[in-house]
Design an enzyme around this catalytic site. Structure first.
Site, PDB file in Angstrom:
ATOM      1  N   SER A 149      -6.803  -7.163  -1.109  1.00 20.13           N
ATOM      2  CA  SER A 149      -7.761  -8.517  -1.288  1.00 20.13           C
ATOM      3  C   SER A 149      -8.686  -8.521  -0.292  1.00 20.13           C
ATOM      4  O   SER A 149      -8.332  -8.059   0.881  1.00 20.13           O
ATOM      5  CB  SER A 149      -6.720  -9.678  -1.278  1.00 20.13           C
ATOM      6  N   TYR A 162       0.165 -13.952   2.463  1.00 20.67           N
ATOM      7  CA  TYR A 162      -0.440 -13.327   1.353  1.00 20.67           C
ATOM      8  C   TYR A 162      -1.349 -12.231   2.130  1.00 20.67           C
ATOM      9  O   TYR A 162      -1.262 -11.009   1.864  1.00 20.67           O
ATOM     10  CB  TYR A 162      -1.118 -13.923   0.488  1.00 20.67           C
TER      11      TYR A 162
HETATM   12  N1  LIG Z   1      -7.500 -12.714  -9.173  1.00 23.91           N
HETATM   13  C1  LIG Z   1      -8.077 -12.720  -7.862  1.00 23.91           C
HETATM   14  O1  LIG Z   1      -8.786 -13.839  -7.833  1.00 23.91           O
HETATM   15  C2  LIG Z   1      -7.506 -11.818  -6.810  1.00 23.91           C
HETATM   16  C3  LIG Z   1      -8.063 -11.810  -5.631  1.00 23.91           C
HETATM   17  C4  LIG Z   1      -7.539 -10.660  -4.712  1.00 23.91           C
HETATM   18  C5  LIG Z   1      -6.649 -10.011  -5.282  1.00 23.91           C
HETATM   19  N2  LIG Z   1      -6.159 -10.096  -6.083  1.00 23.91           N
HETATM   20  C6  LIG Z   1      -4.941  -9.071  -6.685  1.00 23.91           C
HETATM   21  O2  LIG Z   1      -5.145  -8.406  -7.784  1.00 23.91           O
HETATM   22  C7  LIG Z   1      -3.756  -8.345  -8.301  1.00 23.91           C
HETATM   23  C8  LIG Z   1      -3.931  -8.662  -9.916  1.00 23.91           C
HETATM   24  O3  LIG Z   1      -4.220 -10.263  -9.672  1.00 23.91           O
HETATM   25  P1  LIG Z   1      -4.413 -10.926 -11.072  1.00 23.91           P
HETATM   26  O4  LIG Z   1      -5.333 -12.275 -10.595  1.00 23.91           O
HETATM   27  O5  LIG Z   1      -4.699 -10.146 -12.058  1.00 23.91           O
HETATM   28  O6  LIG Z   1      -2.864 -11.566 -11.183  1.00 23.91           O
HETATM   29  P2  LIG Z   1      -2.120 -12.076 -12.452  1.00 23.91           P
HETATM   30  O7  LIG Z   1      -1.061 -13.265 -12.023  1.00 23.91           O
HETATM   31  O8  LIG Z   1      -3.127 -12.151 -13.553  1.00 23.91           O
HETATM   32  O9  LIG Z   1      -1.575 -10.956 -12.738  1.00 23.91           O
HETATM   33  C9  LIG Z   1      -0.439 -10.432 -11.882  1.00 23.91           C
HETATM   34  C10 LIG Z   1       0.764  -9.504 -12.810  1.00 23.91           C
HETATM   35  O10 LIG Z   1       1.676  -9.145 -12.224  1.00 23.91           O
HETATM   36  C11 LIG Z   1       2.864  -9.427 -12.559  1.00 23.91           C
HETATM   37  N3  LIG Z   1       4.076  -9.718 -11.332  1.00 23.91           N
HETATM   38  C12 LIG Z   1       4.305 -10.540 -10.665  1.00 23.91           C
HETATM   39  N4  LIG Z   1       5.193 -10.514  -9.939  1.00 23.91           N
HETATM   40  C13 LIG Z   1       5.552  -9.183 -10.294  1.00 23.91           C
HETATM   41  C14 LIG Z   1       6.797  -8.319  -9.769  1.00 23.91           C
HETATM   42  N5  LIG Z   1       7.794  -8.693  -9.082  1.00 23.91           N
HETATM   43  N6  LIG Z   1       6.957  -7.056 -10.563  1.00 23.91           N
HETATM   44  C15 LIG Z   1       6.034  -6.836 -11.402  1.00 23.91           C
HETATM   45  N7  LIG Z   1       5.175  -7.547 -11.928  1.00 23.91           N
HETATM   46  C16 LIG Z   1       4.970  -8.793 -11.306  1.00 23.91           C
HETATM   47  C17 LIG Z   1       2.909 -10.855 -13.336  1.00 23.91           C
HETATM   48  O11 LIG Z   1       3.711 -10.948 -14.404  1.00 23.91           O
HETATM   49  C18 LIG Z   1       1.291 -10.822 -13.887  1.00 23.91           C
HETATM   50  O12 LIG Z   1       1.490 -10.218 -15.195  1.00 23.91           O
HETATM   51  C19 LIG Z   1      -2.945  -8.958  -7.342  1.00 23.91           C
HETATM   52  O13 LIG Z   1      -2.599  -7.635  -6.544  1.00 23.91           O
HETATM   53  C20 LIG Z   1      -3.725  -9.802  -6.498  1.00 23.91           C
HETATM   54  O14 LIG Z   1      -3.238 -10.110  -5.190  1.00 23.91           O
HETATM   55  C21 LIG Z   1      -6.463 -10.873  -7.134  1.00 23.91           C
END
Ligand SMILES: NC(=O)c1ccc[n+]([C@@H]2O[C@H](COP(=O)([O-])OP(=O)(O)OC[C@H]3O[C@@H](n4cnc5c(N)ncnc54)[C@H](O)[C@@H]3O)[C@@H](O)[C@H]2O)c1
Length: 272
Positions: A149, A162
């Protein structure tokens, strides 16, 4: 956009989520066979079924990234199904609303919340990388992409656990690139900025969203596809000279002095 992934097997953890599902689709459209792994089995099945309905090859697996047994079972099932593994996108993370709400500054940090973030985001990602390497090393080929991130790069008043758990993911990425580069395995980290997925936007206070929007240098916030394209590019042979990198797709949020984007109006007359 086509990334020439024909015949490759790509495993995407958190593949049922916003960025994960977009990555599954873009990689499938680039010819990869997709393993959608997620703790939400029903949503993972739905993503895989959707891809199959469009003529792509995809299966869904249940994964709990907090469980070593579950991670190992996912890799065993992938090997049993396809007999090879070319790409792993470690995208899943602990992003529940409860965790996000409690994960504040260090003075108020509950040890359990710190441990929970590291158990999934860091330990789970490490175990996933290790199991991937055990399959990829004998084949002398493979690509791992770890999702960190942009919050892993800079200090913040919230999400201390986080951010730290994701900073560790960046360092793990460099370690893998260093130890396994000569064995034909590349490992890079992607660093999304605030990206329009339901989990990111659901409980975001308006002040925080406004602040991020102001510090984002591009006209708008990113969409899941903006991250997925970077992942698919890094997974492709077009990126064969790129390893050990931590690449932000954050509209430039992390590359300028905070507050200065606003001052552009004052110095240069450029309206935001
Ligand atoms: N969306 C943002 O703004 C953002 C910003 C920085 C980083 N990220 C990173 O991008 C990645 C995806 O984020 P997103 O926004 O698509 O989130 P999201 O919540 O849409 O998707 C995350 C997925 O991970 C699954 N998940 C959660 N815990 C789990 C576990 N223990 N085992 C297996 N699966 C699990 C959830 O069911 C979900 O489908 C993450 O690593 C997040 O930290 C996102």
């Amino acid at each position: 956009m086509h990334y020439e992934l024909e015949g490759k097997v790509a495993l995407i953890t958190g593949g049922a989520g916003g960025i994960g599902a977009a990555t599954c689709r873009i990689m499938a459209e680039s010819g990869a066979r997709i393993v959608v792994a997620d703790i939400a089995t029903d949503r993972a099945e739905a993503v895989a079924a959707d891809l199959r309905a469009s003529g792509h090859e995809a299966i869904a697996l249940t994964l709990d990234l907090g469980s070593e047994d579950s991670i190992r079972a996912m890799y065993r099932a992938t090997e049993a199904r396809y007999g090879r593994l070319d790409i792993v996108d470690n995208n899943a993370a602990l992003l529940t609303a409860d965790q996000a709400q409690r994960d504040g500054d260090i003075e108020h940090m509950r040890t359990d919340d710190w441990d929970a973030a590291f158990a999934v985001n860091t330990r789970g990602t490490m175990i996933s990388c290790r199991e991937a390497l055990r399959l990829m090393t004998p084949a002398r080929r493979g690509v791992i992409i770890n999702t960190a991130s942009n919050l892993a790069l800079q200090g913040n008043v919230i999400q201390a656990a986080y951010s730290a758990s994701k900073a560790a993911v960046i360092q793990m990425t460099r370690a893998i690139a260093t130890s396994h580069g000569k064995l034909g395995i590349r490992c890079n980290a992607v660093l999304p900025g605030l990206t329009g997925t339901p989990s990111a936007l659901a409980h975001l206070p308006a002040e925080l969203r406004e602040t991020v929007e102001e510090e984002t240098l591009t006209p708008g916030l990113g969409a899941p596809e903006d991250i997925a394209h970077l992942v698919a590019f890094l997974a492709s042979d077009a990126a064969r000279y790129i390893t050990g990198q931590a690449m932000a797709a954050d509209g430039g949020t992390s590359v300028h002095v905070p507050g200065y984007a606003r001052l552009n109006r004052f110095f240069n007359g450029v309206a935001a």
